[in-house]
Scaffold this motif. Sequence first.
Motif, PDB file in Angstrom:
ATOM      1  N   THR A   9       0.812  -1.225   0.000  1.00 40.49           N
ATOM      2  CA  THR A   9       0.000   0.000   0.000  1.00 40.49           C
ATOM      3  C   THR A   9       0.842   1.271   0.000  1.00 40.49           C
ATOM      4  O   THR A   9       0.351   2.348  -0.351  1.00 40.49           O
ATOM      5  N   GLY A  10       2.098   1.163   0.451  1.00 39.93           N
ATOM      6  CA  GLY A  10       2.905   2.372   0.638  1.00 39.93           C
ATOM      7  C   GLY A  10       2.625   3.031   1.990  1.00 39.93           C
ATOM      8  O   GLY A  10       3.323   3.974   2.369  1.00 39.93           O
ATOM      9  N   LEU A  11       1.623   2.528   2.706  1.00 40.87           N
ATOM     10  CA  LEU A  11       1.348   3.064   4.052  1.00 40.87           C
ATOM     11  C   LEU A  11       2.401   2.525   5.013  1.00 40.87           C
ATOM     12  O   LEU A  11       2.803   1.358   4.920  1.00 40.87           O
ATOM     13  N   PHE A 150      -7.627   2.072   0.270  1.00 37.76           N
ATOM     14  CA  PHE A 150      -7.294   0.654   0.149  1.00 37.76           C
ATOM     15  C   PHE A 150      -8.436  -0.197   0.697  1.00 37.76           C
ATOM     16  O   PHE A 150      -9.231   0.278   1.500  1.00 37.76           O
ATOM     17  N   ILE A 151      -8.456  -1.464   0.243  1.00 40.67           N
ATOM     18  CA  ILE A 151      -9.564  -2.373   0.564  1.00 40.67           C
ATOM     19  C   ILE A 151      -9.037  -3.572   1.356  1.00 40.67           C
ATOM     20  O   ILE A 151      -7.974  -4.118   1.035  1.00 40.67           O
ATOM     21  N   GLY A 152      -9.815  -3.967   2.369  1.00 42.65           N
ATOM     22  CA  GLY A 152      -9.420  -5.125   3.168  1.00 42.65           C
ATOM     23  C   GLY A 152     -10.585  -6.042   3.462  1.00 42.65           C
ATOM     24  O   GLY A 152     -11.755  -5.696   3.219  1.00 42.65           O
ATOM     25  N   ASP A 166      -7.988 -16.060  -3.682  1.00 49.94           N
ATOM     26  CA  ASP A 166      -7.764 -16.902  -4.870  1.00 49.94           C
ATOM     27  C   ASP A 166      -8.770 -16.615  -5.979  1.00 49.94           C
ATOM     28  O   ASP A 166      -8.601 -17.067  -7.102  1.00 49.94           O
ATOM     29  N   ARG A 167      -9.835 -15.872  -5.673  1.00 46.57           N
ATOM     30  CA  ARG A 167     -10.905 -15.691  -6.662  1.00 46.57           C
ATOM     31  C   ARG A 167     -11.084 -14.258  -7.152  1.00 46.57           C
ATOM     32  O   ARG A 167     -11.805 -14.033  -8.120  1.00 46.57           O
ATOM     33  N   VAL A 168     -10.477 -13.283  -6.468  1.00 47.13           N
ATOM     34  CA  VAL A 168     -10.637 -11.895  -6.925  1.00 47.13           C
ATOM     35  C   VAL A 168      -9.464 -11.510  -7.826  1.00 47.13           C
ATOM     36  O   VAL A 168      -8.383 -12.110  -7.735  1.00 47.13           O
ATOM     37  N   PRO A 169      -9.660 -10.510  -8.709  1.00 43.39           N
ATOM     38  CA  PRO A 169      -8.526 -10.088  -9.550  1.00 43.39           C
ATOM     39  C   PRO A 169      -7.379  -9.569  -8.673  1.00 43.39           C
ATOM     40  O   PRO A 169      -7.634  -8.922  -7.660  1.00 43.39           O
ATOM     41  N   PRO A 170      -6.115  -9.863  -9.064  1.00 39.96           N
ATOM     42  CA  PRO A 170      -4.974  -9.386  -8.273  1.00 39.96           C
ATOM     43  C   PRO A 170      -5.061  -7.873  -8.081  1.00 39.96           C
ATOM     44  O   PRO A 170      -5.460  -7.145  -8.990  1.00 39.96           O
ATOM     45  N   GLY A 171      -4.732  -7.425  -6.895  1.00 40.29           N
ATOM     46  CA  GLY A 171      -4.720  -5.980  -6.627  1.00 40.29           C
ATOM     47  C   GLY A 171      -6.038  -5.428  -6.135  1.00 40.29           C
ATOM     48  O   GLY A 171      -6.128  -4.265  -5.759  1.00 40.29           O
ATOM     49  N   LYS A 199       1.228 -12.854  -2.236  1.00 39.18           N
ATOM     50  CA  LYS A 199       0.191 -12.086  -2.939  1.00 39.18           C
ATOM     51  C   LYS A 199       0.335 -10.588  -2.697  1.00 39.18           C
ATOM     52  O   LYS A 199      -0.505  -9.799  -3.152  1.00 39.18           O
ATOM     53  N   GLY A 200       1.322 -10.180  -1.899  1.00 36.60           N
ATOM     54  CA  GLY A 200       1.528  -8.757  -1.617  1.00 36.60           C
ATOM     55  C   GLY A 200       0.472  -8.156  -0.710  1.00 36.60           C
ATOM     56  O   GLY A 200       0.209  -6.960  -0.745  1.00 36.60           O
ATOM     57  N   ILE A 201      -0.147  -9.002   0.114  1.00 39.01           N
ATOM     58  CA  ILE A 201      -1.231  -8.545   0.998  1.00 39.01           C
ATOM     59  C   ILE A 201      -0.654  -8.074   2.346  1.00 39.01           C
ATOM     60  O   ILE A 201       0.122  -8.794   2.972  1.00 39.01           O
ATOM     61  N   GLY A 202      -1.034  -6.897   2.776  1.00 39.06           N
ATOM     62  CA  GLY A 202      -0.610  -6.385   4.081  1.00 39.06           C
ATOM     63  C   GLY A 202      -1.347  -7.101   5.196  1.00 39.06           C
ATOM     64  O   GLY A 202      -2.541  -7.405   5.061  1.00 39.06           O
ATOM     65  N   VAL A 203      -0.644  -7.382   6.300  1.00 41.79           N
ATOM     66  CA  VAL A 203      -1.244  -8.169   7.383  1.00 41.79           C
ATOM     67  C   VAL A 203      -1.401  -7.328   8.650  1.00 41.79           C
ATOM     68  O   VAL A 203      -0.434  -6.818   9.211  1.00 41.79           O
TER      69      VAL A 203
END
Length: 316
Positions: A9-11, A150-152, A166-171, A199-203
């Motif tokens: 996210t850059g955050l 951003f969306i979570g 696994d089912r949504v478009p990347p990003g 997947k580049g997902i922030g945790v």
Amino acid sequence: MELRELGLTGLRVSTVGFGASPLGHVFGDVPRDTARAAVRRALDLGINFFDTSPYYGGTVSESVLGDCLRHAAVPRDRIVVATKCGRYKEGFDFSAERVTRSVDESLVRLGLDYVDILHCHDIEFTNLDQIVNETIPALQKIKKSGKARFIGITGLPLNIYTYVLDRVPPGSIDVILSYCHFGINDTSLIDLLPYLKSKGIGVISASPLAMGLLTDNGPPEWHPAPEELKLACRAAADHCRKKGKSITKLAMQYSLMNNGISTVLVGMNSADQVEENVAAATELSASGIDEELLREVEAILAPVKNLTWPSGIQQA
Ligand code: NAD
């Protein structure tokens, strides 16, 4: 206070995040002055991440957090504010129409033009295909409008994350918020971290005190944990107290130790709690965790390790 990158996210978020559900009085009444002092102290000590939801206290948490941030007169670009949609006092509604209206309502209550993160709140309570096919596309539109950066997605069972991601478009999903799965009694989030990183997902990991289980006061009446988990946590807290030590400090420090987790959201309702939790983080950086106490508490909690509770509907 250490800042960590939140996924792609850059955050940059403070490792200790301010969970604002207590400001909705969900753990007991919090006078407004006390709430304002807690948020002010958090900002002064370097906490920049605040999390709320329209569900907490039936919108009260959002309104109170908005008031506290205005009162603190903090520049908007110095804080990261997250709220949620889809879960309300009245029940769950993840329809495109409801979540689109929801963000507007949240912005009014928070007194903000945008939120940094908009989460779908506790998605295991609806058919996950609705989240994939209807809610996330609606949230993409909200993101394009600039009302959320951003969306979570959030929820208790860990398999919801892989199902949706696994089912949504990347990003299209930037972060996840998991709770009660990375603390001394439950570390099950660890197994998911490599997947999320790939997947580049922030945790964001919430509830390091297991929603009050790992405190001297113990959990609120509504706590959903099975009785054996409650008893084991109480025994662990008693053990620490007898040694003149704090279960809360140990639990905070434990949750902060994994660098794969960007921020640990702890619910706080007073300036004193903010100070204690920030001190726990500072002490961890300076001198590490009390290894002996940790081993003793882990031994007490071993019989209930990773014990959780059911949440959500049966998925097809
Ligand atoms: P938590 O584990 O952070 O525990 C909060 C409880 O511990 C409160 O009663 C608080 O007053 C108390 N506490 C905090 N610091 C203390 C200290 N130093 N000494 C003694 N007691 C202390 O649980 P939580 O508040 O449920 O979780 C943190 C935040 O994460 C929430 O406020 C919310 O913002 C977020 N969250 C989100 C979800 C979701 O999206 N589904 C679920 C859970 C939590």
